[in-house]
Structures are given as C-alpha cells and as structure tokens.
Motif scaffolding. Structure first.
Motif, mmCIF file in Angstrom:
data_model
loop_
_atom_site.group_PDB
_atom_site.id
_atom_site.type_symbol
_atom_site.label_atom_id
_atom_site.label_comp_id
_atom_site.label_asym_id
_atom_site.label_seq_id
_atom_site.Cartn_x
_atom_site.Cartn_y
_atom_site.Cartn_z
ATOM 1 N N ARG A 58 0.826 -1.209 0.000
ATOM 2 C CA ARG A 58 0.000 0.000 0.000
ATOM 3 C C ARG A 58 0.860 1.258 0.000
ATOM 4 N NH1 ARG A 58 -5.561 -0.666 2.635
ATOM 5 N NH2 ARG A 58 -5.292 1.565 2.680
ATOM 6 N N VAL A 69 -2.431 5.333 -9.702
ATOM 7 C CA VAL A 69 -3.269 4.154 -9.881
ATOM 8 C C VAL A 69 -3.359 3.418 -8.558
ATOM 9 C CG1 VAL A 69 -3.501 1.954 -11.088
ATOM 10 C CG2 VAL A 69 -2.615 3.945 -12.300
ATOM 11 N N ILE A 70 -4.568 3.018 -8.194
ATOM 12 C CA ILE A 70 -4.788 2.264 -6.959
ATOM 13 C C ILE A 70 -5.202 0.827 -7.279
ATOM 14 C CG2 ILE A 70 -6.180 2.121 -4.858
ATOM 15 C CD1 ILE A 70 -6.342 5.210 -5.003
ATOM 16 N N ASP A 71 -5.979 0.638 -8.330
ATOM 17 C CA ASP A 71 -6.506 -0.677 -8.699
ATOM 18 C C ASP A 71 -5.595 -1.324 -9.748
ATOM 19 O OD1 ASP A 71 -7.926 -2.911 -9.415
ATOM 20 O OD2 ASP A 71 -9.794 -1.847 -9.860
ATOM 21 N N GLN A 73 -5.280 -4.512 -10.455
ATOM 22 C CA GLN A 73 -5.915 -5.643 -11.161
ATOM 23 C C GLN A 73 -6.695 -5.178 -12.384
ATOM 24 O OE1 GLN A 73 -5.543 -8.789 -10.624
ATOM 25 N NE2 GLN A 73 -4.921 -9.027 -8.509
ATOM 26 N N ASN A 74 -7.434 -4.099 -12.236
ATOM 27 C CA ASN A 74 -8.349 -3.666 -13.291
ATOM 28 C C ASN A 74 -7.825 -2.525 -14.154
ATOM 29 O OD1 ASN A 74 -10.492 -5.525 -12.719
ATOM 30 N ND2 ASN A 74 -10.828 -4.362 -10.859
ATOM 31 N N THR A 75 -6.599 -2.099 -13.898
ATOM 32 C CA THR A 75 -5.979 -1.099 -14.766
ATOM 33 C C THR A 75 -5.256 -1.856 -15.866
ATOM 34 O OG1 THR A 75 -5.716 0.479 -12.969
ATOM 35 C CG2 THR A 75 -4.303 0.773 -14.891
#
Length: 92
Positions: A58, A69-71, A73-75
């Motif tokens: 984190r 970018v935080i996500d 997996q979905n980026t």
C-alpha cells in the motif's frame, strides 16, 4: 506497445537503473507488469513492490502517465505509456 518504467528513490538504487523500456505484444493488467518486474529484479525491488503474501504494498505509489493508480488488477495497460514506481519517503 512500448512501456517505459521509471524507478524512483530507493527502488532505482536497488534496480541499478532509473528506467527501462518494456515492449508488450498485447494489453496487460498492471498487476502482471508489476509481477514481471519483481520477478526479474533484485529481491530488494520485489520487497518494495510486494509484501510477504504477494500483495502489492500500500505504501508503493504507482503512477501511469501522471495519474496515480490504486486498482492494479483492473488497470489495463493497452497503449504506450510511462509507469513510475515511487517508494515511500521517510526522513526528518
């Protein structure tokens, strides 16, 4: 597509370079790019990216084309871009 990885701070020191270019044949989730970087880098680079359970830290700041970018997996990385990895900064 060409993806430039910029290493900042202690990650650059451990990687032994400030940047590198990757060439991708197809769009990939950011998490897969991070996994590939950690596998080919030094153990210390891996430690900056992932914790003991192989979850992205984190405290690692990941920026794609000047946007945090935080996500992971979905980026999906689907075009030429610059990805910067910034470790936590400490000091006084």
């Amino acid at each position: 597509m060409k993806v430039t990885i910029n290493y900042k701070g202690q990650i650059a020191t451990e990687a032994g370079k400030e940047s590198e270019d990757l060439h991708l044949n197809e769009p990939l989730p950011l998490i897969e790019i991070l996994q590939a970087l950690s596998e080919k880098g030094a153990d210390a680079v891996d430690d900056f990216i992932f914790d003991e359970e192989r979850i992205p830290r984190r405290s690692l700041l990941v920026v794609v084309n000047d946007e945090q970018v935080i996500d992971f997996q979905n980026t999906i990385i689907k075009e030429d871009c610059v990805i910067s990895l910034l470790p936590p900064i400490a000091g006084g």
